[in-house]
Write an enzyme that holds these catalytic residues in place. Structure first.
Site, PDB file in Angstrom:
ATOM      1  N   ASN A  28       0.880  -1.171   0.000  1.00 46.25           N
ATOM      2  CA  ASN A  28       0.000   0.000   0.000  1.00 46.25           C
ATOM      3  C   ASN A  28       0.917   1.221   0.000  1.00 46.25           C
ATOM      4  O   ASN A  28       1.443   1.618   1.040  1.00 46.25           O
ATOM      5  CB  ASN A  28      -0.878  -0.039   1.260  1.00 46.25           C
ATOM      6  CG  ASN A  28      -1.862   1.114   1.316  1.00 46.25           C
ATOM      7  OD1 ASN A  28      -1.830   2.007   0.467  1.00 46.25           O
ATOM      8  ND2 ASN A  28      -2.710   1.104   2.318  1.00 46.25           N
ATOM      9  N   LYS A  54       3.132   0.847   3.235  1.00 48.72           N
ATOM     10  CA  LYS A  54       2.802  -0.189   4.216  1.00 48.72           C
ATOM     11  C   LYS A  54       2.871  -1.518   3.481  1.00 48.72           C
ATOM     12  O   LYS A  54       2.478  -1.583   2.309  1.00 48.72           O
ATOM     13  CB  LYS A  54       1.388   0.022   4.769  1.00 48.72           C
ATOM     14  CG  LYS A  54       1.286   1.198   5.719  1.00 48.72           C
ATOM     15  CD  LYS A  54      -0.081   1.195   6.399  1.00 48.72           C
ATOM     16  CE  LYS A  54      -0.535   2.613   6.625  1.00 48.72           C
ATOM     17  NZ  LYS A  54      -1.916   2.871   6.376  1.00 48.72           N
ATOM     18  N   ARG A  57      -2.373  -2.093  -3.619  1.00 47.93           N
ATOM     19  CA  ARG A  57      -3.589  -1.306  -3.463  1.00 47.93           C
ATOM     20  C   ARG A  57      -3.501  -0.124  -4.426  1.00 47.93           C
ATOM     21  O   ARG A  57      -2.540   0.646  -4.378  1.00 47.93           O
ATOM     22  CB  ARG A  57      -3.680  -0.802  -2.019  1.00 47.93           C
ATOM     23  CG  ARG A  57      -4.903   0.027  -1.793  1.00 47.93           C
ATOM     24  CD  ARG A  57      -5.024   0.447  -0.359  1.00 47.93           C
ATOM     25  NE  ARG A  57      -6.285   1.141  -0.168  1.00 47.93           N
ATOM     26  CZ  ARG A  57      -6.696   1.620   0.981  1.00 47.93           C
ATOM     27  NH1 ARG A  57      -5.954   1.483   2.061  1.00 47.93           N
ATOM     28  NH2 ARG A  57      -7.850   2.221   1.071  1.00 47.93           N
ATOM     29  N   HIS A 105     -12.700   2.444  -0.538  1.00 51.92           N
ATOM     30  CA  HIS A 105     -12.675   1.448   0.549  1.00 51.92           C
ATOM     31  C   HIS A 105     -13.278   0.118   0.074  1.00 51.92           C
ATOM     32  O   HIS A 105     -13.829  -0.638   0.866  1.00 51.92           O
ATOM     33  CB  HIS A 105     -13.498   1.912   1.770  1.00 51.92           C
ATOM     34  CG  HIS A 105     -12.916   3.074   2.507  1.00 51.92           C
ATOM     35  ND1 HIS A 105     -13.702   4.105   2.972  1.00 51.92           N
ATOM     36  CD2 HIS A 105     -11.660   3.364   2.889  1.00 51.92           C
ATOM     37  CE1 HIS A 105     -12.943   4.990   3.598  1.00 51.92           C
ATOM     38  NE2 HIS A 105     -11.692   4.563   3.553  1.00 51.92           N
ATOM     39  N   HIS A 160     -17.714   1.770   6.932  1.00 54.27           N
ATOM     40  CA  HIS A 160     -16.270   1.833   7.197  1.00 54.27           C
ATOM     41  C   HIS A 160     -15.988   3.223   7.758  1.00 54.27           C
ATOM     42  O   HIS A 160     -16.037   4.216   7.026  1.00 54.27           O
ATOM     43  CB  HIS A 160     -15.469   1.584   5.907  1.00 54.27           C
ATOM     44  CG  HIS A 160     -13.986   1.684   6.132  1.00 54.27           C
ATOM     45  ND1 HIS A 160     -13.160   0.584   6.145  1.00 54.27           N
ATOM     46  CD2 HIS A 160     -13.197   2.755   6.389  1.00 54.27           C
ATOM     47  CE1 HIS A 160     -11.922   0.978   6.410  1.00 54.27           C
ATOM     48  NE2 HIS A 160     -11.914   2.304   6.549  1.00 54.27           N
ATOM     49  N   GLY A 188     -13.370   5.529   9.690  1.00 52.99           N
ATOM     50  CA  GLY A 188     -11.996   5.713  10.190  1.00 52.99           C
ATOM     51  C   GLY A 188     -11.623   7.166   9.978  1.00 52.99           C
ATOM     52  O   GLY A 188     -12.459   8.051  10.122  1.00 52.99           O
ATOM     53  N   GLY A 234     -10.840   8.263   7.061  1.00 49.33           N
ATOM     54  CA  GLY A 234     -11.760   8.418   5.941  1.00 49.33           C
ATOM     55  C   GLY A 234     -12.923   7.476   6.214  1.00 49.33           C
ATOM     56  O   GLY A 234     -12.707   6.400   6.761  1.00 49.33           O
ATOM     57  N   ARG A 292     -11.996  15.799   5.862  1.00 42.24           N
ATOM     58  CA  ARG A 292     -12.807  16.045   4.658  1.00 42.24           C
ATOM     59  C   ARG A 292     -14.217  16.472   5.050  1.00 42.24           C
ATOM     60  O   ARG A 292     -14.779  15.942   6.009  1.00 42.24           O
ATOM     61  CB  ARG A 292     -12.907  14.778   3.801  1.00 42.24           C
ATOM     62  CG  ARG A 292     -11.592  14.294   3.240  1.00 42.24           C
ATOM     63  CD  ARG A 292     -11.846  13.141   2.276  1.00 42.24           C
ATOM     64  NE  ARG A 292     -10.592  12.518   1.868  1.00 42.24           N
ATOM     65  CZ  ARG A 292     -10.282  11.246   2.122  1.00 42.24           C
ATOM     66  NH1 ARG A 292     -11.125  10.455   2.758  1.00 42.24           N
ATOM     67  NH2 ARG A 292      -9.125  10.760   1.719  1.00 42.24           N
ATOM     68  N   GLY A 305     -11.302   2.162  12.158  1.00 44.37           N
ATOM     69  CA  GLY A 305     -10.837   2.563  13.499  1.00 44.37           C
ATOM     70  C   GLY A 305     -11.972   3.003  14.410  1.00 44.37           C
ATOM     71  O   GLY A 305     -12.031   2.619  15.583  1.00 44.37           O
ATOM     72  N   GLU A 320      -8.091  -5.341   4.849  1.00 44.79           N
ATOM     73  CA  GLU A 320      -7.958  -4.998   3.437  1.00 44.79           C
ATOM     74  C   GLU A 320      -6.778  -5.727   2.797  1.00 44.79           C
ATOM     75  O   GLU A 320      -6.839  -6.120   1.638  1.00 44.79           O
ATOM     76  CB  GLU A 320      -7.798  -3.473   3.298  1.00 44.79           C
ATOM     77  CG  GLU A 320      -9.054  -2.755   3.778  1.00 44.79           C
ATOM     78  CD  GLU A 320      -8.887  -1.255   3.913  1.00 44.79           C
ATOM     79  OE1 GLU A 320      -8.473  -0.808   4.992  1.00 44.79           O
ATOM     80  OE2 GLU A 320      -9.183  -0.543   2.953  1.00 44.79           O
TER      81      GLU A 320
HETATM   82  P1  ADP Z   1      -7.550   5.157   8.317  1.00 45.77           P
HETATM   83  O1  ADP Z   1      -8.743   5.677   7.566  1.00 45.77           O
HETATM   84  O2  ADP Z   1      -6.386   6.108   8.310  1.00 45.77           O
HETATM   85  O3  ADP Z   1      -7.201   3.720   8.011  1.00 45.77           O
HETATM   86  P2  ADP Z   1      -8.424   4.148  10.876  1.00 45.77           P
HETATM   87  O4  ADP Z   1      -9.376   3.138  10.315  1.00 45.77           O
HETATM   88  O5  ADP Z   1      -7.207   3.658  11.569  1.00 45.77           O
HETATM   89  O6  ADP Z   1      -8.028   5.231   9.822  1.00 45.77           O
HETATM   90  O7  ADP Z   1      -9.266   5.058  11.893  1.00 45.77           O
HETATM   91  C1  ADP Z   1      -8.734   6.161  12.526  1.00 45.77           C
HETATM   92  C2  ADP Z   1      -9.828   6.747  13.426  1.00 45.77           C
HETATM   93  O8  ADP Z   1     -10.238   5.707  14.337  1.00 45.77           O
HETATM   94  C3  ADP Z   1      -9.399   7.935  14.259  1.00 45.77           C
HETATM   95  O9  ADP Z   1     -10.405   8.935  14.215  1.00 45.77           O
HETATM   96  C4  ADP Z   1      -9.313   7.368  15.667  1.00 45.77           C
HETATM   97  O10 ADP Z   1      -9.684   8.308  16.625  1.00 45.77           O
HETATM   98  C5  ADP Z   1     -10.315   6.236  15.638  1.00 45.77           C
HETATM   99  N1  ADP Z   1      -9.921   5.206  16.625  1.00 45.77           N
HETATM  100  C6  ADP Z   1      -8.887   4.359  16.522  1.00 45.77           C
HETATM  101  N2  ADP Z   1      -8.789   3.612  17.656  1.00 45.77           N
HETATM  102  C7  ADP Z   1      -9.803   4.001  18.472  1.00 45.77           C
HETATM  103  C8  ADP Z   1     -10.242   3.631  19.773  1.00 45.77           C
HETATM  104  N3  ADP Z   1      -9.618   2.681  20.462  1.00 45.77           N
HETATM  105  N4  ADP Z   1     -11.326   4.243  20.287  1.00 45.77           N
HETATM  106  C9  ADP Z   1     -11.960   5.193  19.598  1.00 45.77           C
HETATM  107  N5  ADP Z   1     -11.588   5.611  18.365  1.00 45.77           N
HETATM  108  C10 ADP Z   1     -10.529   5.029  17.821  1.00 45.77           C
END
Ligand code: ADP
Length: 405
Positions: free
Chosen positions: A7, A14, A91, A180, A209, A211, A213, A242, A332, A388
């Protein structure tokens, strides 16, 4: 088969080396700050983490270091020789309308990827640099491009088209593509497997999904029929930086009133908006939630806007599919944030969605699927950690297998 999953971002890579026979991760690593003075690599093999800080002027240098670290006993000795790598899965952000699935990269495919750089100017050059660096470093090893957009190629035109003059769709291919895709594919597949094993309906699923994003997808009979992101990942719910859905007239207003150029507006909407722009605190939902809890009203607003809009997407996709059997939460935020999950799901009771508070607070994800709905909920609510990289490894194995057959 050992598949190296890549990626590649503009200054980071990564990677994971995956044995597809048993789907185990042999090695996992990340290279950051490529082209900067503080370039560094981190690799984990067998639970041990190794680091390196060799200067890395470009992606070529980063890939040479990665291959060295995968084979070096000083970095865990994941493999003895690079010849053990049977294929490389990359990716790649965007297919445009050229491919509706993963593709083995040859000169023709590479030329098509380059033609599509304008659809993802931030990601595509790095994705392509990654492929070219691998072709050079490991000649003869097949490279497969796995697209973020491909899972959504099944969207019907009524969902995917923008209501702009049709000629501009024909000429520039401006339409909703969605992103995604590997994540939505993985978690919807896992949910379908889970629901079928219990003899439950599985035809109408909304996958969220969430996170840095975020995107929401309507999955009907296993296929994406609508998704919240658009021609770029900017559309949809508000995200870390965003803005998500917005009246397009705002672009002209910003140009006229703030003297911004279109490129500056693009950066503003992609990098300075969302949780960060509204709260003024951070793009990370944990920081924003903490600020909201200590009384910061703008932070509260940012989180409320997020959960409200995710809820609206779930409702609209229930309408689009004529009902809903299951909601999946991943990413996340979807996997980890008890509070944001609760806020998103509350108020959806009219659809038959009923959360179990205890299960939401302590979801048991050990089997890969955690049910957080109440016993009498008509709609299943599943927390499913996404993977992923595994989807990319599986697709790569399948494409290379097909090419050999
Ligand atoms: P990306 O889109 O970069 O892959 P991720 O899927 O890792 O991002 O998600 C990042 C988001 O997830 C951040 O907003 C972070 O605050 C949230 N997050 C990650 N771990 C936790 C947690 N243990 N509790 C609450 N929110 C979390």
């Amino acid at each position: 088969m050992k598949v190296l999953v890549i990626n590649a971002g503009s200054s980071s890579v990564k990677y994971q080396l995956i044995e597809t026979d048993d789907e185990s991760v042999i090695a996992k690593g990340g290279i950051e700050c490529i082209g900067l003075p503080n370039a560094n690599l981190k690799q984990t093999v067998g639970g041990k983490t190794y680091t390196d800080a060799t200067p890395l002027p470009d992606h070529g240098a980063a890939f040479s270091l990665m291959l060295h670290c995968l084979t070096s006993p000083d970095f865990g000795g994941a493999i003895k020789d690079v010849s053990e790598i049977a294929a490389i899965g990359h990716r790649v952000l965007h297919t445009s309308t050229d491919f509706d699935g993963s593709v083995q990269v040859d000169d023709r495919a590479l030329a098509i990827l380059k033609k599509n750089i304008h659809l993802g100017p931030l990601h595509m050059p790095a994705n392509i640099a990654g492929i070219e660096a691998c072709m050079k470093a490991l000649p003869g090893v097949p490279n497969v491009a796995v697209f973020d957009t491909a899972f959504h190629a099944t969207m019907p035109p009524k969902a995917a088209m923008y209501a702009i003059p049709y000629e501009d769709y024909e000429q520039f291919k401006i339409k909703k593509y969605g992103f995604h895709g590997t994540s939505h594919k993985f978690v919807s597949g896992k949910a379908i497997e889970y629901l079928r094993s219990k003899g439950l309906p599985w035809g109408k699923i909304v996958t969220c999904h969430l996170g840095n994003g975020s995107s929401i997808t309507a999955v009907e009979d296993g296929k994406s029929v609508d998704t919240s992101m658009g021609v770029t990942p900017l559309e949809g719910v508000p995200m870390g930086t965003r803005c998500g859905d917005i009246d397009a007239s705002v672009v002209k207003m910003l140009c006229d009133w703030k003297g911004m150029t279109p490129a500056e507006v693009d950066t503003y909407l992609n990098k300075k908006s969302g949780f960060l722009g509204v709260s003024g605190v951070s793009s990370d939902s944990r920081d924003v939630l903490a600020a909201a809890e200590s009384g910061n009203a703008r932070a509260r607003l940012a989180m409320d806007m997020f959960t409200y809009r995710v809820k609206k997407y779930i409702g609209s996709y229930a309408a689009a599919m004529g009902g809903i059997d299951c909601i999946v939460l991943t990413g996340g935020i979807g996997e980890n944030s008890v509070d944001l999950r609760r806020d998103i799901l509350s108020g959806l009771e009219f659809l038959g969605v009923k959360t179990d508070e205890e299960a939401n607070s302590h979801p048991d994800k050990s089997s890969g699927v955690a049910e957080i709905n109440a016993e009498d909920s008509k709609v299943k609510i599943l927390v499913i950690p996404t993977n992923e990289e595994l989807v990319i490894a599986r697709e790569t194995r399948d494409i290379v297998g097909k090419a050999k057959a």
